[in-house]
Design a protein around this motif. Sequence first.
Motif, PDB file in Angstrom:
ATOM      1  N   GLY A 121       2.130 -58.830  95.574  1.00 55.20           N
ATOM      2  CA  GLY A 121       1.103 -58.244  95.546  1.00 55.20           C
ATOM      3  C   GLY A 121       0.558 -59.027  94.189  1.00 55.20           C
ATOM      4  O   GLY A 121       1.228 -59.379  93.266  1.00 55.20           O
ATOM      5  N   GLU A 122      -1.327 -58.809  94.871  1.00 52.95           N
ATOM      6  CA  GLU A 122      -2.224 -59.259  93.403  1.00 52.95           C
ATOM      7  C   GLU A 122      -1.943 -59.230  92.052  1.00 52.95           C
ATOM      8  O   GLU A 122      -0.740 -58.608  91.820  1.00 52.95           O
ATOM      9  CB  GLU A 122      -3.469 -58.255  94.045  1.00 52.95           C
ATOM     10  CG  GLU A 122      -4.100 -58.825  92.883  1.00 52.95           C
ATOM     11  CD  GLU A 122      -5.670 -57.699  93.547  1.00 52.95           C
ATOM     12  OE1 GLU A 122      -5.305 -57.550  94.708  1.00 52.95           O
ATOM     13  OE2 GLU A 122      -6.652 -57.623  92.418  1.00 52.95           O
ATOM     14  N   GLY A 123      -1.468 -60.026  91.607  1.00 52.29           N
ATOM     15  CA  GLY A 123      -1.450 -59.659  89.976  1.00 52.29           C
ATOM     16  C   GLY A 123       0.202 -59.774  89.591  1.00 52.29           C
ATOM     17  O   GLY A 123       1.054 -59.647  88.438  1.00 52.29           O
ATOM     18  N   ALA A 124       1.000 -59.798  90.503  1.00 55.07           N
ATOM     19  CA  ALA A 124       2.725 -60.434  90.459  1.00 55.07           C
ATOM     20  C   ALA A 124       2.467 -61.247  89.570  1.00 55.07           C
ATOM     21  O   ALA A 124       2.276 -62.060  89.518  1.00 55.07           O
ATOM     22  CB  ALA A 124       3.764 -60.104  91.884  1.00 55.07           C
ATOM     23  N   LYS A 125       4.165 -60.645  88.386  1.00 58.76           N
ATOM     24  CA  LYS A 125       4.660 -62.684  87.702  1.00 58.76           C
ATOM     25  C   LYS A 125       6.016 -63.160  88.734  1.00 58.76           C
ATOM     26  O   LYS A 125       6.733 -61.663  88.899  1.00 58.76           O
ATOM     27  CB  LYS A 125       4.812 -62.260  87.009  1.00 58.76           C
ATOM     28  CG  LYS A 125       3.007 -61.999  86.035  1.00 58.76           C
ATOM     29  CD  LYS A 125       3.289 -61.762  84.256  1.00 58.76           C
ATOM     30  CE  LYS A 125       3.610 -60.713  84.134  1.00 58.76           C
ATOM     31  NZ  LYS A 125       3.142 -60.859  82.594  1.00 58.76           N
ATOM     32  N   ILE A 126       6.386 -64.063  89.015  1.00 57.27           N
ATOM     33  CA  ILE A 126       8.055 -64.182  89.310  1.00 57.27           C
ATOM     34  C   ILE A 126       8.297 -64.961  88.089  1.00 57.27           C
ATOM     35  O   ILE A 126       7.212 -65.940  87.929  1.00 57.27           O
ATOM     36  CB  ILE A 126       7.722 -65.121  90.793  1.00 57.27           C
ATOM     37  CG1 ILE A 126       6.805 -64.298  91.808  1.00 57.27           C
ATOM     38  CG2 ILE A 126       8.977 -65.122  91.221  1.00 57.27           C
ATOM     39  CD1 ILE A 126       7.463 -63.339  92.661  1.00 57.27           C
ATOM     40  N   GLY A 127       9.387 -64.981  87.909  1.00 56.64           N
ATOM     41  CA  GLY A 127       9.981 -65.373  86.387  1.00 56.64           C
ATOM     42  C   GLY A 127      10.718 -67.027  86.753  1.00 56.64           C
ATOM     43  O   GLY A 127      10.829 -67.283  88.536  1.00 56.64           O
ATOM     44  N   SER A 128      10.626 -67.783  86.066  1.00 53.29           N
ATOM     45  CA  SER A 128      11.158 -69.039  87.057  1.00 53.29           C
ATOM     46  C   SER A 128      12.798 -69.283  86.496  1.00 53.29           C
ATOM     47  O   SER A 128      13.448 -68.066  86.363  1.00 53.29           O
ATOM     48  CB  SER A 128      10.779 -69.974  84.554  1.00 53.29           C
ATOM     49  OG  SER A 128      11.679 -68.768  83.680  1.00 53.29           O
ATOM     50  N   ASN A 129      12.454 -69.803  87.628  1.00 53.03           N
ATOM     51  CA  ASN A 129      14.089 -69.914  88.563  1.00 53.03           C
ATOM     52  C   ASN A 129      14.401 -68.430  89.534  1.00 53.03           C
ATOM     53  O   ASN A 129      15.247 -68.584  89.606  1.00 53.03           O
ATOM     54  CB  ASN A 129      15.413 -70.145  87.448  1.00 53.03           C
ATOM     55  CG  ASN A 129      15.087 -71.523  87.106  1.00 53.03           C
ATOM     56  OD1 ASN A 129      14.586 -72.280  87.893  1.00 53.03           O
ATOM     57  ND2 ASN A 129      15.758 -71.699  86.024  1.00 53.03           N
ATOM     58  N   ALA A 130      13.570 -67.805  89.540  1.00 51.03           N
ATOM     59  CA  ALA A 130      14.307 -66.300  90.182  1.00 51.03           C
ATOM     60  C   ALA A 130      13.757 -67.223  91.397  1.00 51.03           C
ATOM     61  O   ALA A 130      13.045 -68.057  92.396  1.00 51.03           O
ATOM     62  CB  ALA A 130      12.671 -65.870  90.715  1.00 51.03           C
ATOM     63  N   VAL A 131      14.609 -66.197  92.421  1.00 54.99           N
ATOM     64  CA  VAL A 131      14.908 -66.590  93.967  1.00 54.99           C
ATOM     65  C   VAL A 131      14.172 -65.418  94.948  1.00 54.99           C
ATOM     66  O   VAL A 131      15.365 -64.606  94.636  1.00 54.99           O
ATOM     67  CB  VAL A 131      16.167 -66.513  94.532  1.00 54.99           C
ATOM     68  CG1 VAL A 131      16.185 -67.235  96.246  1.00 54.99           C
ATOM     69  CG2 VAL A 131      17.201 -67.979  93.433  1.00 54.99           C
ATOM     70  N   VAL A 132      13.280 -65.168  95.454  1.00 60.04           N
ATOM     71  CA  VAL A 132      12.378 -63.982  95.301  1.00 60.04           C
ATOM     72  C   VAL A 132      12.689 -63.617  96.746  1.00 60.04           C
ATOM     73  O   VAL A 132      12.363 -64.656  97.907  1.00 60.04           O
ATOM     74  CB  VAL A 132      11.397 -63.861  94.790  1.00 60.04           C
ATOM     75  CG1 VAL A 132      10.104 -62.750  95.675  1.00 60.04           C
ATOM     76  CG2 VAL A 132      11.229 -64.047  93.960  1.00 60.04           C
ATOM     77  N   VAL A 133      13.047 -62.725  97.604  1.00 57.67           N
ATOM     78  CA  VAL A 133      13.200 -62.633  99.242  1.00 57.67           C
ATOM     79  C   VAL A 133      13.288 -61.218  99.730  1.00 57.67           C
ATOM     80  O   VAL A 133      13.148 -60.912 100.979  1.00 57.67           O
ATOM     81  CB  VAL A 133      14.983 -63.212  99.443  1.00 57.67           C
ATOM     82  CG1 VAL A 133      15.346 -64.167  99.482  1.00 57.67           C
ATOM     83  CG2 VAL A 133      16.084 -62.064  98.915  1.00 57.67           C
ATOM     84  N   LYS A 134      12.206 -60.917  98.933  1.00 58.36           N
ATOM     85  CA  LYS A 134      11.661 -59.492  99.362  1.00 58.36           C
ATOM     86  C   LYS A 134      10.439 -59.537  99.259  1.00 58.36           C
ATOM     87  O   LYS A 134      10.110 -59.889  97.692  1.00 58.36           O
ATOM     88  CB  LYS A 134      12.517 -58.232  98.860  1.00 58.36           C
ATOM     89  CG  LYS A 134      14.142 -57.503  99.741  1.00 58.36           C
ATOM     90  CD  LYS A 134      14.794 -56.885  99.057  1.00 58.36           C
ATOM     91  CE  LYS A 134      16.137 -56.773  99.548  1.00 58.36           C
ATOM     92  NZ  LYS A 134      17.104 -56.420  98.111  1.00 58.36           N
ATOM     93  N   PRO A 135       9.583 -58.279  99.645  1.00 57.47           N
ATOM     94  CA  PRO A 135       7.785 -58.364  98.982  1.00 57.47           C
ATOM     95  C   PRO A 135       8.658 -57.611  97.624  1.00 57.47           C
ATOM     96  O   PRO A 135       9.011 -57.196  97.503  1.00 57.47           O
ATOM     97  CB  PRO A 135       7.296 -57.015  99.781  1.00 57.47           C
ATOM     98  CG  PRO A 135       8.389 -56.907 101.142  1.00 57.47           C
ATOM     99  CD  PRO A 135       9.591 -57.742 100.522  1.00 57.47           C
ATOM    100  N   VAL A 136       6.730 -58.798  96.857  1.00 54.54           N
ATOM    101  CA  VAL A 136       6.936 -58.115  95.219  1.00 54.54           C
ATOM    102  C   VAL A 136       5.644 -56.664  95.320  1.00 54.54           C
ATOM    103  O   VAL A 136       4.686 -57.578  95.614  1.00 54.54           O
ATOM    104  CB  VAL A 136       6.934 -59.149  94.450  1.00 54.54           C
ATOM    105  CG1 VAL A 136       7.260 -59.000  92.848  1.00 54.54           C
ATOM    106  CG2 VAL A 136       8.224 -59.557  94.316  1.00 54.54           C
ATOM    107  N   PRO A 137       6.116 -56.113  94.725  1.00 56.26           N
ATOM    108  CA  PRO A 137       4.452 -55.000  94.415  1.00 56.26           C
ATOM    109  C   PRO A 137       3.757 -55.350  93.853  1.00 56.26           C
ATOM    110  O   PRO A 137       3.915 -56.305  92.490  1.00 56.26           O
ATOM    111  CB  PRO A 137       5.007 -53.638  94.215  1.00 56.26           C
ATOM    112  CG  PRO A 137       6.215 -53.805  93.810  1.00 56.26           C
ATOM    113  CD  PRO A 137       7.187 -55.148  93.693  1.00 56.26           C
TER     114      PRO A 137
END
Length: 262
Positions: free
Chosen positions: A140-156
């Motif tokens: 989602g808009e304005g979200a932040k993903i941390g360094s080295n994160a592994v994202v496999v689901k939606p982020v609000p």
Amino acid sequence: MFKRLREDIAAIRERDPAARSAWEVLTCYPGFHAIVLHRLAHGCWIRQWRWLARFVSQIARFLTGIEIHPGATLGRRVFIDHGMGVVIGETAELGDDCTIYQGVTLGGTSLTRGAKRHPTLGRGVIVGAGAKVLGGFTVGEGAKIGSNAVVVKPVPAGGTAVGNPARIVVPATERAADESRKTETGGFCAYGITPNADDPVSLAIHGLIDHASRETQRIDDIVAALERIGTRVEALNGIDGAALLDLKRLSEAMEGEAAARR
Ligand SMILES: CC(C)(COP(=O)(O)OP(=O)(O)OC[C@H]1O[C@@H](n2cnc3c(N)ncnc32)[C@H](O)[C@@H]1OP(=O)(O)O)[C@@H](O)C(=O)NCCC(=O)NCCS
């Protein structure tokens, strides 16, 4: 075209404190070069010049270390900082003002041809160095993903996702704001423990602290009520916080205090 270039350069100077001049951005920023070449490759792709598109994208990869599939859709003022090792898949979509650091993969987990296999990033998303965002979901808009994160689901929208597999956390700044809100309403967010943390020990400690905080509040209410009916609490001989909740001991102490006053 020049307007686009100017706004790309301005966006980089705004978001990278190391960028000293437009000339430096123009000549020394591989993320900038990759975006410009991607525009060319994407133009070829949508005109169905598929081989040429892939070839331009390949040249960009050779020159910058950034691999953007020509089918990927990038918004305006997207900034790829450092960029080495970035891979952006064919069906990925990036909103305006996204920032991506080195080593990021916007990848797929399915092999279904023609399906939406890669993520969509909303406007203003920041993806930290080395993060992998895998699948055809939306960040989602304005979200932040941390360094080295592994994202496999939606982020609000506005969320912060960290870890592997990524979980949503409450950043310290929001916790501080939340804490001051709770303090105003008499609540307590002890040690700033993230309420939705996954760690069961942290959850148990948080539960105990919440319980203690509620009991303290009850004692304060009882003391206030006693003072309203004229009892001086400090005069209740030997009565402590726990006894205040023990109504039998409390009434005995009050009788003692009343007798002393007579
Ligand atoms: C994810 C990120 C955006 C969060 O920043 P923030 O909003 O200021 O949030 P905080 O620092 O308060 O962190 C919130 C929690 O997430 C944890 N956390 C932050 N970044 C993390 C990461 N990359 N991996 C794992 N946990 C992380 C913090 O330790 C904190 O945990 P806590 O609640 O147990 O204390 C930031 O830490 C990040 O990784 N940015 C990317 C930077 C980057 O790639 N730079 C490259 C420049 S070349």
